[in-house]
Design a protein around this motif. Structure first.
Motif, PDB file in Angstrom:
ATOM      1  N   GLU A 195      -8.248  52.328 -24.938  1.00 12.84           N
ATOM      2  CA  GLU A 195      -7.525  53.425 -24.314  1.00 12.84           C
ATOM      3  C   GLU A 195      -6.918  52.973 -22.977  1.00 12.84           C
ATOM      4  N   ARG A 196      -5.738  53.490 -22.688  1.00 14.69           N
ATOM      5  CA  ARG A 196      -5.144  53.203 -21.385  1.00 14.69           C
ATOM      6  C   ARG A 196      -5.882  53.960 -20.291  1.00 14.69           C
ATOM      7  N   TYR A 197      -6.005  53.345 -19.133  1.00 14.60           N
ATOM      8  CA  TYR A 197      -6.687  54.002 -18.021  1.00 14.60           C
ATOM      9  C   TYR A 197      -5.983  53.653 -16.705  1.00 14.60           C
ATOM     10  N   GLY A 198      -6.246  54.471 -15.719  1.00 14.40           N
ATOM     11  CA  GLY A 198      -5.753  54.221 -14.373  1.00 14.40           C
ATOM     12  C   GLY A 198      -6.753  54.757 -13.369  1.00 14.40           C
ATOM     13  N   TYR A 199      -7.001  54.038 -12.295  1.00 19.03           N
ATOM     14  CA  TYR A 199      -8.008  54.458 -11.315  1.00 19.03           C
ATOM     15  C   TYR A 199      -7.596  53.941  -9.934  1.00 19.03           C
TER      16      TYR A 199
ATOM     17  N   THR B 220     -16.881  55.768 -16.710  1.00 21.59           N
ATOM     18  CA  THR B 220     -15.581  56.262 -17.139  1.00 21.59           C
ATOM     19  C   THR B 220     -14.525  55.161 -17.188  1.00 21.59           C
ATOM     20  N   PHE B 221     -14.652  54.175 -16.318  1.00 23.62           N
ATOM     21  CA  PHE B 221     -13.640  53.112 -16.221  1.00 23.62           C
ATOM     22  C   PHE B 221     -14.304  51.753 -16.377  1.00 23.62           C
TER      23      PHE B 221
ATOM     24  N   TRP C 109     -12.420  50.520 -25.112  1.00 20.68           N
ATOM     25  CA  TRP C 109     -12.199  51.333 -26.302  1.00 20.68           C
ATOM     26  C   TRP C 109     -10.733  51.343 -26.736  1.00 20.68           C
TER      27      TRP C 109
ATOM     28  N   THR D  72      -6.005  48.557 -20.193  1.00 18.29           N
ATOM     29  CA  THR D  72      -6.609  49.045 -21.426  1.00 18.29           C
ATOM     30  C   THR D  72      -8.105  48.806 -21.351  1.00 18.29           C
ATOM     31  N   ASP D  73      -8.907  49.850 -21.613  1.00 17.19           N
ATOM     32  CA  ASP D  73     -10.356  49.705 -21.491  1.00 17.19           C
ATOM     33  C   ASP D  73     -10.964  49.146 -22.769  1.00 17.19           C
TER      34      ASP D  73
ATOM     35  N   ARG E 186      -5.325  49.547 -13.475  1.00 18.35           N
ATOM     36  CA  ARG E 186      -4.802  50.167 -14.688  1.00 18.35           C
ATOM     37  C   ARG E 186      -4.744  49.122 -15.788  1.00 18.35           C
TER      38      ARG E 186
ATOM     39  N   THR F 169     -18.099  56.467 -12.086  1.00 22.89           N
ATOM     40  CA  THR F 169     -16.929  55.590 -12.120  1.00 22.89           C
ATOM     41  C   THR F 169     -17.116  54.467 -13.130  1.00 22.89           C
TER      42      THR F 169
END
Length: 207
Positions: free
Chosen positions: A108-112, A153-154, A106, A103-104, A101, A150
């Motif tokens: 944006e926050r992410y979680g995987y 997207t992440f 772009w 910040t990517d 998890r 994957t």
């Protein structure tokens, strides 16, 4: 890690369905009428608010499922006909839950959560070898994530994903009644195979 009562009950239902009612999947009402659930409120498997339960499916519910497998397997082992339905616990019984998890690129926050180990081996059956890349035997449709999706997207990069040789358990000598471990006796594949990221592991047909 905690599970709610419904989560714990659902985990036990999976074991009942797979070992006793596999020929009528998802129709477990008859079997449930013979089972009494008596949890203790406020405990690991019957959490009360505000206990955290967000990882229950891969923690408490998984941990509860495999003792249920063991108990039911011992119960049906005494019957020669039903004994054939017992199987080893496969390589996906437990694995470290790797969660990314942040910040990517772009902003944006992410979680995987890395669920790729779901493609592990299925343990041996009483009448046949296990499956090197079988996924979870209790899952009717068990799919590995698509690597390209994957990575798109992440902010993750896969260097490789491949099948470990000799990962499935060998039948015989009581196989199908014991949990399968990486150090257990195995069968050698005719040739090593690269695990396709679009592979769809499936459950072998019984009977």
């Amino acid at each position: 890690m905690n599970a709610t009562y419904s989560g714990w009950r659902g985990a036990i239902m999976v074991a009942l369905n797979q070992l006793l009612c596999w020929d009528q999947y998802f129709s477990i009402g008859g079997a449930l009428r013979h089972v009494e659930f008596d949890p203790t409120p406020g405990t690991f498997n019957c959490a009360n608010f505000p206990a955290s339960v967000s990882t229950a499916p891969i923690q408490a519910m998984e941990i509860s499922l495999y003792p249920a497998y063991n108990v039911l397997s011992k119960m049906i082992h005494s019957d020669p006909e039903m004994r054939r339905d017992i199987m080893c616990i496969g390589g996906t019984s437990q694995w470290p839950a790797t969660i990314y998890r942040g910040t990517d690129q772009w902003g944006e926050r992410y979680g995987y959560i890395l669920v790729d180990p779901i493609g592990g081996a299925i343990g041996a059956f009483a009448t046949g070898d296990g499956i090197s890349t079988g996924g979870q035997s209790r899952t009717p449709i068990c799919k590995l994530p698509n690597v390209e999706h994957t990575e798109q997207t992440f902010p993750l990069l896969f260097l490789y994903r491949k099948e470990v040789i000799d990962s499935a358990a060998r039948a015989g000598s009581g196989a199908g009644c014991r949990p399968n471990r990486a150090s257990s006796r195995t069968t050698r594949s005719p040739s090593p195979r690269t695990l396709c990221h679009r592979a769809t592991p499936c459950r072998p047909r019984r009977g």
